[in-house]
Motif scaffolding. Structure first.
Motif, PDB file in Angstrom:
ATOM      1  N   HIS A 206      37.807  53.613 142.342  1.00 18.68           N
ATOM      2  CA  HIS A 206      36.443  53.672 141.799  1.00 18.68           C
ATOM      3  C   HIS A 206      36.419  54.822 140.799  1.00 18.68           C
ATOM      4  N   VAL A 207      35.943  54.562 139.586  1.00 21.03           N
ATOM      5  CA  VAL A 207      35.894  55.597 138.541  1.00 21.03           C
ATOM      6  C   VAL A 207      34.498  55.607 137.928  1.00 21.03           C
ATOM      7  N   ALA A 208      33.765  56.692 138.128  1.00 22.58           N
ATOM      8  CA  ALA A 208      32.427  56.845 137.548  1.00 22.58           C
ATOM      9  C   ALA A 208      31.932  58.256 137.821  1.00 22.58           C
ATOM     10  N   ARG A 209      31.226  58.819 136.867  1.00 25.31           N
ATOM     11  CA  ARG A 209      30.552  60.094 137.122  1.00 25.31           C
ATOM     12  C   ARG A 209      29.492  59.862 138.196  1.00 25.31           C
ATOM     13  N   PHE A 210      29.078  60.936 138.863  1.00 27.32           N
ATOM     14  CA  PHE A 210      28.014  60.745 139.847  1.00 27.32           C
ATOM     15  C   PHE A 210      26.693  60.531 139.133  1.00 27.32           C
ATOM     16  N   HIS A 211      26.061  59.429 139.432  1.00 32.84           N
ATOM     17  CA  HIS A 211      24.729  59.083 138.923  1.00 32.84           C
ATOM     18  C   HIS A 211      24.180  58.022 139.866  1.00 32.84           C
ATOM     19  N   PRO A 212      22.894  58.072 140.193  1.00 30.23           N
ATOM     20  CA  PRO A 212      22.352  57.080 141.141  1.00 30.23           C
ATOM     21  C   PRO A 212      22.698  55.638 140.803  1.00 30.23           C
ATOM     22  N   ALA A 238      37.454  58.833 141.248  1.00 29.07           N
ATOM     23  CA  ALA A 238      37.483  59.817 140.168  1.00 29.07           C
ATOM     24  C   ALA A 238      36.119  59.855 139.503  1.00 29.07           C
ATOM     25  N   GLY A 239      35.655  61.042 139.152  1.00 29.74           N
ATOM     26  CA  GLY A 239      34.372  61.170 138.469  1.00 29.74           C
ATOM     27  C   GLY A 239      33.749  62.524 138.711  1.00 29.74           C
ATOM     28  N   ARG A 240      33.015  62.979 137.731  1.00 33.69           N
ATOM     29  CA  ARG A 240      32.348  64.274 137.815  1.00 33.69           C
ATOM     30  C   ARG A 240      31.347  64.309 138.969  1.00 33.69           C
ATOM     31  N   ASN A 241      31.446  65.343 139.790  1.00 31.32           N
ATOM     32  CA  ASN A 241      30.538  65.581 140.927  1.00 31.32           C
ATOM     33  C   ASN A 241      30.645  64.513 142.018  1.00 31.32           C
ATOM     34  N   VAL A 242      31.761  63.814 142.048  1.00 33.35           N
ATOM     35  CA  VAL A 242      31.978  62.821 143.102  1.00 33.35           C
ATOM     36  C   VAL A 242      32.886  63.448 144.155  1.00 33.35           C
ATOM     37  N   ASN A 243      32.269  63.956 145.207  1.00 37.29           N
ATOM     38  CA  ASN A 243      32.998  64.573 146.310  1.00 37.29           C
ATOM     39  C   ASN A 243      32.051  64.682 147.495  1.00 37.29           C
ATOM     40  N   LEU A 244      32.592  65.041 148.630  1.00 37.71           N
ATOM     41  CA  LEU A 244      31.780  65.083 149.840  1.00 37.71           C
ATOM     42  C   LEU A 244      30.959  66.357 149.953  1.00 37.71           C
ATOM     43  N   ARG A 245      31.061  67.262 148.970  1.00 37.87           N
ATOM     44  CA  ARG A 245      30.154  68.415 148.903  1.00 37.87           C
ATOM     45  C   ARG A 245      28.849  68.055 148.210  1.00 37.87           C
ATOM     46  N   ASN A 246      28.843  66.936 147.513  1.00 30.58           N
ATOM     47  CA  ASN A 246      27.628  66.446 146.873  1.00 30.58           C
ATOM     48  C   ASN A 246      26.626  66.091 147.980  1.00 30.58           C
ATOM     49  N   PRO A 247      25.421  66.677 147.957  1.00 31.91           N
ATOM     50  CA  PRO A 247      24.463  66.434 149.047  1.00 31.91           C
ATOM     51  C   PRO A 247      24.151  64.959 149.283  1.00 31.91           C
ATOM     52  N   VAL A 248      24.182  64.158 148.218  1.00 31.23           N
ATOM     53  CA  VAL A 248      23.875  62.737 148.376  1.00 31.23           C
ATOM     54  C   VAL A 248      24.993  62.009 149.117  1.00 31.23           C
ATOM     55  N   LEU A 249      26.219  62.479 148.956  1.00 30.23           N
ATOM     56  CA  LEU A 249      27.371  61.797 149.548  1.00 30.23           C
ATOM     57  C   LEU A 249      27.831  62.432 150.856  1.00 30.23           C
ATOM     58  N   ALA A 250      27.385  63.662 151.101  1.00 34.09           N
ATOM     59  CA  ALA A 250      27.823  64.372 152.298  1.00 34.09           C
ATOM     60  C   ALA A 250      27.400  63.620 153.561  1.00 34.09           C
TER      61      ALA A 250
END
Length: 380
Positions: A206-212, A238-250
């Motif tokens: 999956h490749v995309a920046r974080f965006h809703p 891969a993508g900017r701000n895509v990680n499990l520290r992101n509050p939306v994804l945590a």
């Protein structure tokens, strides 16, 4: 043969993104050699500024901050177009389109103005309030534009239904350089090794920046369903701000499955990452023409994609299309692809690449831009 026409491209910014990549692609694919011109970035040079300059195209940055432009940035825009004396000003994205129309008022003579809309219009309310106003300003100003380009048929339909002028609209899809984007399994194996992905794993990418609208949440939840059925699956994101520290994804990924995910952030080696994938997934609930889908297909990776924008037309019979925002359907679509043998997926990936070569090859797309500019100069 180099034309004496000067085309100036005005774009919101030059960071990693679909529109920025599309601009670079058409310039590197022949527009830079034929028309020269320049690129004006409303913000900074980002990742693509140096790459565009390496093509021999001057790049200028206005240094605007997000929000309304300052008098200083408008004055810099005026001075630049006065010096560059363009024959055609090509806007890219909503903010760049408005700036292109403004620049035309400052430029000597009467340069033709073309807009380039790279966005679907599924739900205006989902946009930030300033972007909503910019879209409305685009609608109001569209009557005075010489050409409005869309990268997907659906985007054109949506914008014209919203009130954009239908007189000069046309669709030019994204183009892909299949001489640069081609299957190369050895490089994929190197990427797997560097990311500590087992040789015998089946990789969903999956490749995309974080965006809703990219809907990483649905992708993660669908991937978890798949992983509970398939112990060989590893997910590469891969993508900017895509990680499990992101509050939306945590908290979405269970601790016992975290070791089977690879979050690599924003990367400039996306083709090699895609070469490491067995299946590519595009999970967005809104798109116009997703670049990553075409890139994965050109690299021979079969795709599972949501039915948004022109995704269905791009994929054709070479992948699986599922409804957007439907976790269960997305998981089933992924399982449908994973249930095929490796040889069947490789064959399907070959068909996907062939579809890109025939329908979305970069030379054809560059030729369409060139013919548009010539028609604009001739006033037809």
């Amino acid at each position: 043969m180099k034309s004496d026409m000067r085309v100036v491209h005005v774009i919101t910014g030059l960071s990693m993104g679909g529109a920025e990549r599309a601009l670079f692609n058409v310039l590197s694919g022949g527009l830079a050699r034929k028309y020269g011109g320049a690129v004006l970035s409303l913000q900074g040079e980002g990742v693509y500024g140096p790459r565009i300059r390496a093509l021999g195209v001057p790049v200028y940055s206005l240094g605007m901050r997000k929000g309304l432009p300052s008098p200083l940035s408008i004055e810099r825009l005026r001075r630049l177009v006065s010096q560059l004396r363009p024959d055609v000003i090509q806007g890219w994205m909503y903010h760049g389109n408005l700036a292109a129309s403004l620049a035309a008022r400052f430029a000597p003579g009467r340069p033709m103005v073309a807009w380039n809309i790279r966005h679907s219009l599924d739900a205006l309310s989902a946009e930030k309030w300033l972007t909503q106003w910019v879209i409305r300003w685009n609608r109001w100003g569209s009557e005075g534009v010489d050409a409005i380009l869309y990268n997907s048929r659906l985007s054109r339909q949506q914008h014209e239904a919203f009130g954009f002028s239908a007189l000069n609209g046309r669709v030019i899809p994204n183009g892909f350089d299949t001489e640069r984007l081609f299957p190369e399994p050895d490089r994929g194996l190197i990427s797997r090794r560097d990311l500590r992905i087992p040789y015998d794993a089946t990789v969903i990418g999956h490749v995309a920046r974080f965006h809703p609208m990219k809907d990483h949440v649905s992708f993660l939840r669908a991937a978890i369903q798949v992983m509970r059925q398939r112990s060989d699956v590893v997910c590469l994101l891969a993508g900017r701000n895509v990680n499990l520290r992101n509050p939306v994804l945590a908290g979405i990924v269970p601790p016992e499955l975290e070791e089977r995910f690879r979050f690599v952030g924003e990367r400039d080696d996306v083709p090699d990452l895609m070469r490491a994938m067995d299946v590519f997934c595009q999970s967005s609930w809104s798109e116009a023409f997703p670049n990553v889908l075409g890139e994965a297909m050109a690299l021979g990776v079969p795709c599972v994609a949501t039915d948004v924008g022109d995704s269905r037309d791009i994929v054709g019979e070479t992948g699986v299309i599922v409804p957007p925002s439907d976790i269960h359907s997305l998981a089933n679509g992924l399982m449908t692809m994973l249930d095929r043998t490796r040889e069947q997926r490789v064959a399907l990936g070959g068909e996907a690449r062939g579809r890109i070569e025939v329908n979305y090859g970069l030379p054809s797309v560059v030729d369409q831009y060139g013919k548009l500019y010539e028609r604009l100069r001739q006033g037809s």
